[in-house]
Design an enzyme around this catalytic site. Sequence first.
Site, PDB file in Angstrom:
ATOM      1  N   LYS A 115       0.832  -1.199   0.000  1.00  0.00           N
ATOM      2  CA  LYS A 115       0.000   0.000   0.000  1.00  0.00           C
ATOM      3  C   LYS A 115       0.872   1.256   0.000  1.00  0.00           C
ATOM      4  O   LYS A 115       1.553   1.550   0.976  1.00  0.00           O
ATOM      5  CB  LYS A 115      -0.923   0.048   1.226  1.00  0.00           C
ATOM      6  CG  LYS A 115      -1.992   1.124   1.052  1.00  0.00           C
ATOM      7  CD  LYS A 115      -2.595   1.626   2.325  1.00  0.00           C
ATOM      8  CE  LYS A 115      -1.773   2.662   3.034  1.00  0.00           C
ATOM      9  NZ  LYS A 115      -1.644   3.957   2.310  1.00  0.00           N
TER      10      LYS A 115
ATOM     11  N   GLY B 178       6.786   4.556   8.583  1.00  0.00           N
ATOM     12  CA  GLY B 178       5.925   5.720   8.762  1.00  0.00           C
ATOM     13  C   GLY B 178       6.087   6.291  10.148  1.00  0.00           C
ATOM     14  O   GLY B 178       7.163   6.191  10.747  1.00  0.00           O
TER      15      GLY B 178
ATOM     16  N   THR C 194       5.797   7.018  14.203  1.00  0.00           N
ATOM     17  CA  THR C 194       5.903   6.204  15.416  1.00  0.00           C
ATOM     18  C   THR C 194       4.510   5.915  15.979  1.00  0.00           C
ATOM     19  O   THR C 194       4.239   4.809  16.450  1.00  0.00           O
ATOM     20  CB  THR C 194       6.789   6.933  16.450  1.00  0.00           C
ATOM     21  OG1 THR C 194       8.102   7.032  15.897  1.00  0.00           O
ATOM     22  CG2 THR C 194       6.854   6.189  17.763  1.00  0.00           C
ATOM     23  N   GLU C 195       3.632   6.905  15.869  1.00  0.00           N
ATOM     24  CA  GLU C 195       2.267   6.750  16.379  1.00  0.00           C
ATOM     25  C   GLU C 195       1.563   5.548  15.717  1.00  0.00           C
ATOM     26  O   GLU C 195       1.036   4.666  16.398  1.00  0.00           O
ATOM     27  CB  GLU C 195       1.522   8.052  16.058  1.00  0.00           C
ATOM     28  CG  GLU C 195       0.108   8.127  16.526  1.00  0.00           C
ATOM     29  CD  GLU C 195      -0.628   9.258  15.803  1.00  0.00           C
ATOM     30  OE1 GLU C 195       0.014  10.033  15.056  1.00  0.00           O
ATOM     31  OE2 GLU C 195      -1.862   9.336  15.983  1.00  0.00           O
TER      32      GLU C 195
ATOM     33  N   GLU D  76       9.858   0.706  10.726  1.00  0.00           N
ATOM     34  CA  GLU D  76      10.882   1.735  10.524  1.00  0.00           C
ATOM     35  C   GLU D  76      10.177   3.065  10.732  1.00  0.00           C
ATOM     36  O   GLU D  76       9.356   3.464   9.909  1.00  0.00           O
ATOM     37  CB  GLU D  76      11.466   1.589   9.120  1.00  0.00           C
ATOM     38  CG  GLU D  76      12.849   2.203   9.024  1.00  0.00           C
ATOM     39  CD  GLU D  76      12.771   3.616   8.526  1.00  0.00           C
ATOM     40  OE1 GLU D  76      12.647   4.521   9.387  1.00  0.00           O
ATOM     41  OE2 GLU D  76      12.823   3.820   7.322  1.00  0.00           O
TER      42      GLU D  76
ATOM     43  N   CYS E 122      13.455  10.372   7.571  1.00  0.00           N
ATOM     44  CA  CYS E 122      13.390   9.851   8.938  1.00  0.00           C
ATOM     45  C   CYS E 122      14.749   9.916   9.621  1.00  0.00           C
ATOM     46  O   CYS E 122      14.832  10.091  10.828  1.00  0.00           O
ATOM     47  CB  CYS E 122      12.850   8.432   8.941  1.00  0.00           C
ATOM     48  SG  CYS E 122      13.646   7.406   7.708  1.00  0.00           S
TER      49      CYS E 122
ATOM     50  N   GLU F 269       9.992  15.086  16.139  1.00  0.00           N
ATOM     51  CA  GLU F 269      10.343  15.015  14.725  1.00  0.00           C
ATOM     52  C   GLU F 269       9.532  16.068  13.963  1.00  0.00           C
ATOM     53  O   GLU F 269       8.306  16.071  14.023  1.00  0.00           O
ATOM     54  CB  GLU F 269      10.015  13.621  14.181  1.00  0.00           C
ATOM     55  CG  GLU F 269      10.417  13.446  12.743  1.00  0.00           C
ATOM     56  CD  GLU F 269      10.225  12.019  12.235  1.00  0.00           C
ATOM     57  OE1 GLU F 269       9.125  11.468  12.411  1.00  0.00           O
ATOM     58  OE2 GLU F 269      11.171  11.459  11.656  1.00  0.00           O
TER      59      GLU F 269
HETATM   60  P1  NAI Z   1       1.627   7.846   8.759  1.00  0.00           P
HETATM   61  O1  NAI Z   1       2.382   6.926   9.653  1.00  0.00           O
HETATM   62  O2  NAI Z   1       0.202   8.124   9.097  1.00  0.00           O
HETATM   63  O3  NAI Z   1       1.657   7.275   7.248  1.00  0.00           O
HETATM   64  C1  NAI Z   1       2.583   6.329   6.751  1.00  0.00           C
HETATM   65  C2  NAI Z   1       1.849   5.223   6.011  1.00  0.00           C
HETATM   66  O4  NAI Z   1       1.013   4.527   6.936  1.00  0.00           O
HETATM   67  C3  NAI Z   1       0.905   5.721   4.913  1.00  0.00           C
HETATM   68  O5  NAI Z   1       0.909   4.782   3.859  1.00  0.00           O
HETATM   69  C4  NAI Z   1      -0.452   5.727   5.604  1.00  0.00           C
HETATM   70  O6  NAI Z   1      -1.523   5.597   4.725  1.00  0.00           O
HETATM   71  C5  NAI Z   1      -0.338   4.491   6.478  1.00  0.00           C
HETATM   72  N1  NAI Z   1      -1.223   4.479   7.653  1.00  0.00           N
HETATM   73  C6  NAI Z   1      -1.753   5.533   8.322  1.00  0.00           C
HETATM   74  N2  NAI Z   1      -2.511   5.109   9.352  1.00  0.00           N
HETATM   75  C7  NAI Z   1      -2.460   3.746   9.347  1.00  0.00           C
HETATM   76  C8  NAI Z   1      -3.030   2.717  10.160  1.00  0.00           C
HETATM   77  N3  NAI Z   1      -3.804   3.012  11.203  1.00  0.00           N
HETATM   78  N4  NAI Z   1      -2.744   1.428   9.867  1.00  0.00           N
HETATM   79  C9  NAI Z   1      -1.956   1.118   8.831  1.00  0.00           C
HETATM   80  N5  NAI Z   1      -1.401   2.044   8.010  1.00  0.00           N
HETATM   81  C10 NAI Z   1      -1.648   3.348   8.264  1.00  0.00           C
HETATM   82  O7  NAI Z   1       2.454   9.203   8.658  1.00  0.00           O
HETATM   83  P2  NAI Z   1       1.892  10.635   8.213  1.00  0.00           P
HETATM   84  O8  NAI Z   1       0.604  10.915   8.910  1.00  0.00           O
HETATM   85  O9  NAI Z   1       1.911  10.690   6.750  1.00  0.00           O
HETATM   86  O10 NAI Z   1       3.023  11.601   8.780  1.00  0.00           O
HETATM   87  C11 NAI Z   1       3.011  12.017  10.139  1.00  0.00           C
HETATM   88  C12 NAI Z   1       4.410  12.104  10.675  1.00  0.00           C
HETATM   89  O11 NAI Z   1       4.998  10.819  10.700  1.00  0.00           O
HETATM   90  C13 NAI Z   1       5.371  12.940   9.834  1.00  0.00           C
HETATM   91  O12 NAI Z   1       5.265  14.292  10.126  1.00  0.00           O
HETATM   92  C14 NAI Z   1       6.684  12.351  10.238  1.00  0.00           C
HETATM   93  O13 NAI Z   1       7.106  12.931  11.447  1.00  0.00           O
HETATM   94  C15 NAI Z   1       6.382  10.889  10.471  1.00  0.00           C
HETATM   95  N6  NAI Z   1       6.737  10.060   9.300  1.00  0.00           N
HETATM   96  C16 NAI Z   1       7.884   9.311   9.331  1.00  0.00           C
HETATM   97  C17 NAI Z   1       8.257   8.589   8.224  1.00  0.00           C
HETATM   98  C18 NAI Z   1       9.503   7.796   8.202  1.00  0.00           C
HETATM   99  O14 NAI Z   1      10.104   7.638   7.148  1.00  0.00           O
HETATM  100  N7  NAI Z   1       9.921   7.206   9.291  1.00  0.00           N
HETATM  101  C19 NAI Z   1       7.483   8.602   7.000  1.00  0.00           C
HETATM  102  C20 NAI Z   1       6.264   9.355   7.076  1.00  0.00           C
HETATM  103  C21 NAI Z   1       5.941  10.066   8.192  1.00  0.00           C
END
Ligand code: NAI
Length: 498
Positions: free
Chosen positions: A202, A254, A256-257, A276, A310, A407
Amino acid sequence: MRVGGGFVAELDRQRHEVAAPGDWTYASAPESRDIVHIRDRYGYFIDGEWLEPAETYETIAPRDEEALAAVGQGTPADVGRAVAAARNAYADGWSSLPGSERAKYLFRIARLLQERSREFAVLESLNGGKPIKESRDVDLPLAAAHFFYYAGWADKLEYAFPNRRPRPVGVAGQIIPWNFPLLMLAWKLAPALACGNTVVLKPAETTPLTALLFCDILRQAELPPGVVNIVTGDGRTGAALVESEDVDKIAFTGSTEVGKAIQRQLAGTGKKLTLELGGKAANIVFDDAALDQAVEGIVNGIYFNQGHVCCAGSRLFVQESIYEPLVAKLERRLSTLRVGDPLDKNTDVGAINSAAQLDRIRELVASGVEEGAEIYQPPCVLPEKGYWFVPTVFTNVAQSYRIAQEEIFGPVLSVLTFRTPEEALEKANNTPYGLSAGVWTEKGSRILWMAQRLRAGVVWANTFNRFDPSSPFGGYKESGFGREGGLHGLEPYLRFDE
Ligand code: NAI
Ligand code: MG
């Protein structure tokens, strides 16, 4: 003598006649987007076919908010179909195919990505906002390199894990973010396929287009139907994939939350999991470091990909004795960064990925000003439409400030100071994260001393943000667990039981 003197005088005269350019602005050098064809509407790629979505949303270009295409908002039923296709493909040959045959598919994919790299680079910059020079010179070459690298392991798993009978896990559910859309796809798919698993992937909701174009590479490579399935949608689609009964492994990159929520959900199910997650990396500069080189590393560490990284070096620790010259050099360098159109080949800092991310950056930057940090932003003309944020440096930052703790995931650097290596170490490790770190010093012994004690998955020495498929990447603490890349990156996609 007279002749010589006259010659020098002549040269001198000519030099005075050449007017020194007063304006160093760059002429625009846009990359043409004609090379990539974007369809009006995309479905889900399941069992080698396009499945029409019931519900769609518009994916946009963050540089000007142009609507690019309608893509599907995957439902649990869509995810179920994709998982069933992956299960069939797994049982129906892929898992028992000799490794040397799987390798051929991966090599083909790698070569096709190289052949079509310009097309992918343009689409990546258009849909995600990153500068074309980064998608062209970093994302695309590295994505192809990952497929090449894991193609090489596919028929050597028994040598990688001697006497342990490595076997595939089954169906892998993979959820990826928007900061490196195609590269994260490569990080996830290449090891999974090399080990004999099938996949449901996804993409992130804001950046689905390169993953959807990648389905055409799968077709060209004649990968058997169902081995890779792609279902687009937002977090609800991701959650449906995590909940799916017939998935054997989840790989998530994605926030941490969300990572924590997935871990809670999978506890006790026996499914394998790698996470990660976020980071708040320390980039530590000692007083014996080559300062100009360090400045380049600091800039690359935090302004690369608009800071949507990240492992970004978002906390800069400077030894007190060089604080003033270093900050002066850094601020001067910042004023030369070109912010603007991601498709312009001169652009250094592109568009912020989404309105939501821009809000998050603004909110955290406002908190930094409010808590008492000093803000520096170079003069900068931003485009009128789209999502933009000026490269920012905060000095006078206390460890307790939110901008030193959380972050930001944007082009924002927090500068702190230290006096001794012990103090640098203690401050650097004072974070819930542990993904990466950087050390700048001329002393090899100090690099080793620091690297052994920094609680971070990757430590760069006199460089930053360097990636290689053979080098494992992953975190400590709230940055997650499991490694991607290298021999370590095979393990999450294998089981070793009898
Ligand atoms: P997110 O963690 O919500 O999104 C990342 C992926 O997870 C997306 O594909 C999203 O559709 C999916 N996702 C969202 N909620 C989910 C759930 N309940 N179950 C399964 N998959 C789910 O991150 P978001 O909201 O885009 O960004 C928020 C913050 O997260 C950013 O500001 C950044 O600080 C951090 N982040 C860190 C990343 C990294 O590379 N470690 C990448 C993206 C965001
Ligand atoms: Mg989210």
